[in-house]
Every structure is written in C-alpha cells, then in structure tokens.
Scaffold this active site. Structure first.
Site, short mmCIF file in Angstrom:
data_model
loop_
_atom_site.label_atom_id
_atom_site.label_comp_id
_atom_site.label_asym_id
_atom_site.label_seq_id
_atom_site.Cartn_x
_atom_site.Cartn_y
_atom_site.Cartn_z
N CYS A 295 0.83 -1.21 0.00
CA CYS A 295 0.00 0.00 0.00
C CYS A 295 0.87 1.26 0.00
O CYS A 295 2.04 1.22 0.37
CB CYS A 295 -0.94 0.00 1.20
SG CYS A 295 -0.13 0.35 2.79
N CYS B 175 2.73 2.15 3.34
CA CYS B 175 3.90 1.29 3.60
C CYS B 175 5.04 1.65 2.66
O CYS B 175 6.22 1.55 3.03
CB CYS B 175 3.52 -0.18 3.46
SG CYS B 175 2.70 -0.86 4.94
N CYS C 48 -2.93 -4.77 1.53
CA CYS C 48 -1.47 -4.62 1.53
C CYS C 48 -0.80 -5.90 2.02
O CYS C 48 -1.19 -6.47 3.04
CB CYS C 48 -1.08 -3.44 2.42
SG CYS C 48 0.71 -3.21 2.59
N CYS D 54 1.31 -4.59 5.63
CA CYS D 54 0.59 -4.19 6.86
C CYS D 54 -0.76 -4.89 7.02
O CYS D 54 -1.43 -4.71 8.04
CB CYS D 54 0.39 -2.67 6.90
SG CYS D 54 -0.83 -2.04 5.72
N ASP E 36 -5.91 -6.23 65.94
CA ASP E 36 -6.69 -7.46 66.05
C ASP E 36 -8.18 -7.13 66.09
O ASP E 36 -8.58 -5.99 66.33
CB ASP E 36 -6.30 -8.22 67.32
CG ASP E 36 -4.90 -8.80 67.24
OD1 ASP E 36 -4.41 -8.98 66.10
OD2 ASP E 36 -4.29 -9.06 68.29
#
EC number: 5.4.99.25
Length: 529
Positions: A21, A24, A109, A112, A344
C-alpha cells in the site's frame, strides 16, 4: 508537495506492483514527516499513481525464491518467454504478483495487512470513538495503544530484503532502522483523528487508555517456520496464549540468516485475501488512590474480611465498611486496601486513627471536588457506628509510600487493661514507670505463626505509665516501636517474648483489653473539618 523523489521511484514502483500500500511505500522510502500519511487513502493512491506514471523505464524485479513457487515461477517463465520473443531481455514488474498498480486500491497490503488502509480511515476512528463514549469513563485525555499481529514483522522483513536487494543494484543501502515503524506511522495518522473526534488531547502519560487488538487468522502461520530455525526464541511464558509474541518474532528475525529466511518465506510476501480483524476495543482507566485515617470503636470487627476455609466468621470489616462506598461512587471494578499496620479483631483504634489507603482499580468516575469527597466521608461515617473516617482525600500512587516509610522506626501508643494472678498494690507497679527504652526479643507469636515466618525480632518499649485499678487489675499506657506485639509483651507467649510484664513483675499476667491510642505517622495530611 508529494514526499517521494525521483530516487524513490524504483522502490515505490517495485513495492506497489508487488501488492504494497502507499503508506507502507512511504515507510520503506523513509518518509518521516506526518502530513503525507494523513491524506485519505484513495487520494493517496491516486497521487502515487500519478507520480509513478512519469517513470519512463520499466523496473526489473528479481523474485527471491518465493514458496508459492509453481504459480509465480510459471508467471516468470511465461513472462521471460514472451519478452524473449519480442527481443527484450528484462522482466516487467507488472507481470509479477496478482495485482497491477492501478487496481491496488482493491487489494489488501501484503505488508501491513490493511492496518494502514482501512483502519486509518475516519469510519474506523468513529467506530472506536463510539465504543469509548459508550464505556462511561470520565477522561480529559487519553493514550491510544494498538497491538498488531506478530506476523507483520515477518512480512516487513521479507519486503525489506526485497527492497534492500533492489537498492543494492544501484549501490544504495537500506537498514532496518531506515524504515518508519508501522506503529509510528499509525499514530501519526490516527492520533489527530481521535483527538478531534473525542475533543481531548492524546497524552502518553494519561491514565485513560483506549486499546485496539488486531489479528489476521489467514496469515497466522507466517511465523511458524521461525520456531524450527530459532527454537530458543520461542519459549512458553506464563499468561501468554501463544509463543509467537512480537518480541519473540523480532528476536528470531534478528538472529536468522537471510538465506535461511528466503528459503522459507516468499519475497515479496503474498497478498492476503482479507484485512486484519479487530479482536477487541477496550477502555481502561489507571487506578486512583484515596487515603485517610480510620477509627475503630468495636471489639468485634476485623480490619479485613475474616474468612476461614471459605466461611465468613464475622459479617463485616473495616475494609468493607469504607471500600463499599468508594467502589460505588468511583464506579471501580475492584480495590486494594492497605494501612499503616493492623489491629486485632478485639482491639479498638482511637485518637487520630490509623492511616489507610485504597487503590481503586479501573474507576469510571475520577473527578471530584473537595466538597464531594467531604460528603463521601460523611456518608461513610453515617453508615456505621463501628468506624469513623477522617482526612479522606485523593492522593497519588507515590504519596502512598509515605505510609510505609520508616515502618520499623515509627512509634505507636497503646492503652491496655492488665490482669495479674497475684494480688497487687500500687507500689508493685510503680517501678514500670521508670523503665525507658526497654529492649525485648519477640519470637514470632504462636497465634500468627501460620501466616508469618518464624523469626526473633528485636523491639523497643520506649516508655510505660501505669494506673492502678484494683488488686488484680491495672491499666498500662505504653509507647513502643512499630511492629511490637503488645499482647505477647504482657503475657509472654509461653516465654517467646523476653522480658515481658509477667517476668518483670514476677506474676502471671494477661491482657483483657487493648486500645491503639495513636499511630505516629504524619500522613495523610490533616484536613480542616
């Protein structure tokens, strides 16, 4: 201005024609400024195609031994035959891969897997924001985190080897660090969109987190060959559903030889049929902390729930009487209670009370005025006559450290009603008033041995003050080092605490009532009523 230059055309055309793509492609070309990534995808693709249409020479692609060999090798052989008949001796990139560049907007793509395509667009951002708004959290900023499938690293590695080889033909180099990280590019695109849609800034230090987890079942086996070549990188870990984590995959990719990688994985990577799937969109808020001091007026109330073998022994506790109200108001999922020591079940805590802090986990409401906190404190106090709370306030995680600082050095003041087996007169107890900084050794008491390690602990009784009651009773006021077991100091615990009141007076002594008068910790800060 388009971010790529003539120098980038060769790589851009190569990647586009093999199914990568535009965003990228920018990453592999080292485009490290944000603006180009933010263009809408279709516009970006058109701009890239226009840029590449000016290329005069066809590019040569040398496919590096892809595993789906039969299909692609046949395509290459056919291409070579056709080109040879025409008297040409080069392989056109357009013949390689399933998609021509003009149709790339229809394809996922191969690097990716759609992350920088569909999942950067406004429609997806709105979908996430709708989930955020429906979650019911209060927030004034947010941090956005994403989890990508680990096989993306494998695909990026394959594309990098392809580009590196092609650039090498031009005496150029491309290091792994020259590629813009996928997460960085994704943040550049999505952060402004999230901020605009939700009306709050993106802040890496924000306590409110929106996380998106992606998966890609179709390519989940992309990583598996690495385990056979680098088994040491993939060891089962607790709380991990798969050994193929991103860190493990990256470790293996850094270790594997290029020739071994190319024998196992297609280069360029195959184009997938589908984009990534969104596994989950989650919202979470970091813990907030509330501190204060509590008084305990009951001799039949434990500090924390008293449950033995799954059976509740007493109906409530200090912890529950306070935290139930906080959970409801802060709309938190759970809580963690801590305090400066504990008493306690039969011991009262008087004076200014005992410091405590409550961590509220994943609260949906976090913004309160001081008046609202004061009203919350009053609500807690009105709900029970067994406890009271003061100085209730919001604090930071770091501030809680003050409560635990000097655990051994701080002091506590007590009041105890003592019984003796022998008849006593006032003069028999007056010598205790003169004892200062008495050092004692306490072996872990029998009553707590099931939950505390066996040890001998040195403690200091700073001073004692007696008040005669009758011939078998007197009241003892004493200030001690924190961590002193007062009951054992009185009766001796079968000789496990030395010296003790019984041994000092040469009597058998026992404790009938015990009150904590003060816990000398200057935290949290006192507030005006």
């Amino acid at each position: 201005m388009f971010p790529l230059t003539e120098e980038n055309k060769h790589v851009a055309q190569l990647l586009l024609n093999t199914g990568t793509c535009p965003r990228c492609i920018f990453r592999f070309c080292g485009v490290d400024f944000h603006a180009p990534y933010k263009l809408p995808y279709k516009e970006l693709l058109n701009e890239l195609q226009k840029f590449l249409e000016t290329e005069k020479d066809e590019l040569i692609l040398e496919v590096m031994n892809p595993p789906p060999k039969k299909i692609r090798l046949q395509e290459l052989e056919d291409s070579i035959d056709n080109l040879s008949q025409n008297g040409e001796g080069r392989i056109s990139v357009s013949h390689v891969g399933s998609t021509a560049s003009k149709n790339s907007n229809l394809n996922v793509c191969n690097v990716c897997l759609g992350i920088l395509q569909e999942f950067c667009e406004k429609d997806f951002i709105k979908k996430v924001c709708q989930k955020v708004e429906a979650s019911g959290f209060e927030f004034t900023s947010l941090v956005f985190s994403v989890s990508f499938p680990p096989q993306l690293s494998v695909r990026e590695h394959a594309a990098w080897l392809l580009v590196k080889q092609e650039m090498g033909k031009q005496s150029l180099s491309l290091g792994r660090d020259d590629i813009v990280q996928l997460k960085e590019a994704y943040k550049w695109i999505t952060h402004p969109l999230f901020s605009e849609e939700l009306g709050v800034p993106i802040d890496g230090k924000s306590l409110f987190e929106v996380s998106v987890v992606f998966a890609h079942p179709e390519t989940v086996e992309d990583c598996h060959f690495l385990a056979a070549i680098c088994p040491d990188c993939f060891k089962p870990a607790k709380n991990k559903q798969s050994v193929f984590t991103r860190m493990a995959v990256m470790k293996a990719l850094n270790k594997i030889k290029e020739e071994d990688f190319l024998k196992q994985f297609p280069c360029p990577p195959n184009s997938p049929k589908a984009v990534c799937a969104v596994l989950e969109i989650e919202c979470a808020h970091g813990a907030v902390f509330v501190a204060g001091r509590y008084n305990k007026y009951s001799r039949n109330l434990p500090q924390t729930p008293w449950i033995i073998d799954g059976e509740r022994k007493l109906e409530s506790s200090v912890e529950e009487l306070i935290s139930d109200h906080l959970l409801a108001v802060f709309k938190a999922e759970s809580f963690n209670f801590s305090s400066s020591g504990r008493e306690d079940v039969d011991v009262r805590t008087l004076g200014n009370g005992r410091p405590f802090a409550i961590e509220l986990v994943n609260p949906h409401r976090v913004h309160f005025t001081s008046q609202e906190i004061k009203e919350l404190q009053q609500k807690i106090n009105n709900s029970s006559n067994k406890i009271q709370v003061r100085d209730l306030q919001l604090v930071t995680r770091e501030a809680i450290g003050h409560m635990k600082e000097g655990e051994e050095e701080k002091t506590k003041t007590y009041s105890a009603l003592i019984w003796t087996n022998k008849a006593i007169q006032k003069k028999d107890i007056e010598f205790l008033n003169d004892i200062k900084d008495l050092k004692i050794d306490q072996k872990t008491p029998l009553r707590v041995l099931h939950r505390r390690p066996l040890a001998v602990r040195a403690r200091v009784i700073h001073f004692m003050e007696t008040q005669y009651v009758d011939e078998h009773h007197f009241r003892l006021h004493l200030k001690t080092q924190a961590g002193t077991y007062i009951k054992e100091f009185v009766h001796g615990d079968f000789g496990r605490t030395k010296p003790n009141i019984g041994s000092l007076m040469n009597v058998t002594a026992d404790i009938l009532e015990l009150d904590v008068e003060s816990v000398d910790v200057d935290w949290p800060p006192a507030l005006d009523d």
